[in-house]
Design an enzyme around this catalytic site. Sequence first.
Site, PDB file in Angstrom:
ATOM      1  N   ARG A 120      -3.789  -5.249   7.016  1.00 31.94           N
ATOM      2  CA  ARG A 120      -5.148  -4.289   7.585  1.00 31.94           C
ATOM      3  C   ARG A 120      -6.030  -4.908   8.260  1.00 31.94           C
ATOM      4  O   ARG A 120      -6.758  -4.607   9.473  1.00 31.94           O
ATOM      5  CB  ARG A 120      -5.401  -3.161   6.337  1.00 31.94           C
ATOM      6  CG  ARG A 120      -4.306  -2.147   6.102  1.00 31.94           C
ATOM      7  CD  ARG A 120      -4.945  -1.511   4.960  1.00 31.94           C
ATOM      8  NE  ARG A 120      -4.696  -2.480   3.479  1.00 31.94           N
ATOM      9  CZ  ARG A 120      -5.717  -2.291   2.866  1.00 31.94           C
ATOM     10  NH1 ARG A 120      -6.736  -1.593   2.719  1.00 31.94           N
ATOM     11  NH2 ARG A 120      -5.584  -3.026   1.675  1.00 31.94           N
ATOM     12  N   TYR A 180       6.049  -8.794   8.491  1.00 22.18           N
ATOM     13  CA  TYR A 180       5.913  -7.235   8.431  1.00 22.18           C
ATOM     14  C   TYR A 180       5.897  -6.900   9.901  1.00 22.18           C
ATOM     15  O   TYR A 180       5.878  -7.896  10.892  1.00 22.18           O
ATOM     16  CB  TYR A 180       4.359  -7.189   8.185  1.00 22.18           C
ATOM     17  CG  TYR A 180       3.990  -7.490   6.605  1.00 22.18           C
ATOM     18  CD1 TYR A 180       4.085  -6.414   5.452  1.00 22.18           C
ATOM     19  CD2 TYR A 180       3.585  -8.719   6.291  1.00 22.18           C
ATOM     20  CE1 TYR A 180       3.788  -6.951   4.514  1.00 22.18           C
ATOM     21  CE2 TYR A 180       3.202  -8.982   4.998  1.00 22.18           C
ATOM     22  CZ  TYR A 180       3.383  -8.001   4.215  1.00 22.18           C
ATOM     23  OH  TYR A 180       2.765  -8.318   2.652  1.00 22.18           O
ATOM     24  N   ASP A 223       0.772  -1.205  -0.109  1.00 24.46           N
ATOM     25  CA  ASP A 223      -0.093   0.109   0.127  1.00 24.46           C
ATOM     26  C   ASP A 223       0.781   1.234  -0.136  1.00 24.46           C
ATOM     27  O   ASP A 223       2.076   1.098   0.607  1.00 24.46           O
ATOM     28  CB  ASP A 223      -0.957   0.008   1.072  1.00 24.46           C
ATOM     29  CG  ASP A 223      -1.989  -0.995   1.227  1.00 24.46           C
ATOM     30  OD1 ASP A 223      -2.500  -1.444  -0.161  1.00 24.46           O
ATOM     31  OD2 ASP A 223      -2.249  -1.608   2.267  1.00 24.46           O
ATOM     32  N   ASP A 232      -6.357   1.773   7.333  1.00 28.69           N
ATOM     33  CA  ASP A 232      -5.209   2.712   7.774  1.00 28.69           C
ATOM     34  C   ASP A 232      -5.611   4.139   8.059  1.00 28.69           C
ATOM     35  O   ASP A 232      -6.644   4.500   7.756  1.00 28.69           O
ATOM     36  CB  ASP A 232      -4.235   2.336   6.579  1.00 28.69           C
ATOM     37  CG  ASP A 232      -4.670   2.911   5.333  1.00 28.69           C
ATOM     38  OD1 ASP A 232      -4.708   4.018   5.299  1.00 28.69           O
ATOM     39  OD2 ASP A 232      -4.780   2.054   4.278  1.00 28.69           O
TER      40      ASP A 232
END
Length: 223
Positions: free
Chosen positions: A176, A70, A42, A84
């Site tokens: 997310r 991550y 993203d 987000d």
Amino acid sequence: MNLTADNVFNIDKPIGWTSFDVVKKVRGITHIKKVGHAGTLDPFATGVLLVLTGSQTKLQTTFTDLRKVYVATVSLGSQTDTGDYTGSVISEDTVPNMTRAELESNFGSFVGDIFQVPPMFSAKKVNGQTLYKLARKGRTVEREPHPISIFSIELIDMQLPNFTMKVHCGKGTYIRTLAEDIAVSVGTVGHLTALRRLAIGEFVVEDAESITTFEERWKSCAA
């Protein structure tokens, strides 16, 4: 640096750039026509983005299938339409007072082979239509849960209403959505405020180059 047309470049994607922005920049620097990437990040995210050129683009699926790592920071108490901090707040709730152990105890239900509903703001297609394009028009469509694998979730830091976690996962995992689901599991809502990809397979962020460094090295080798 290998100046042939067939390469795998480990780029540290800067914040604010789309994955395609990086591909376009690499194409402009190298003048290689066939350039792609393995694993979309993203725009608000940073970290490892594998840029493939020439014949390596044929191995895109091979690279995309690799395990990923991550580190993500979650803000509890508010939910956004994008999942987000770049989105608009659509829901708010109180944040329960909990210990690290209580938060960590909820991670277990998300580790293993599970099903996850992809977010509307994603590149996934439903009936031939890209979800994020529909979302930008204010439309929501039903999405089928898809199987994913999460190998581990480690709590790195917790200072409520925020916490930071390290996630080892397989392909197709939306961090997310994981953040939102964890928030729900502790009795509130949440969204991501930061996301950084540390690794794709053996490609780690410590070895990744910034776009600026990549450009300087390429031009130096080509001189």
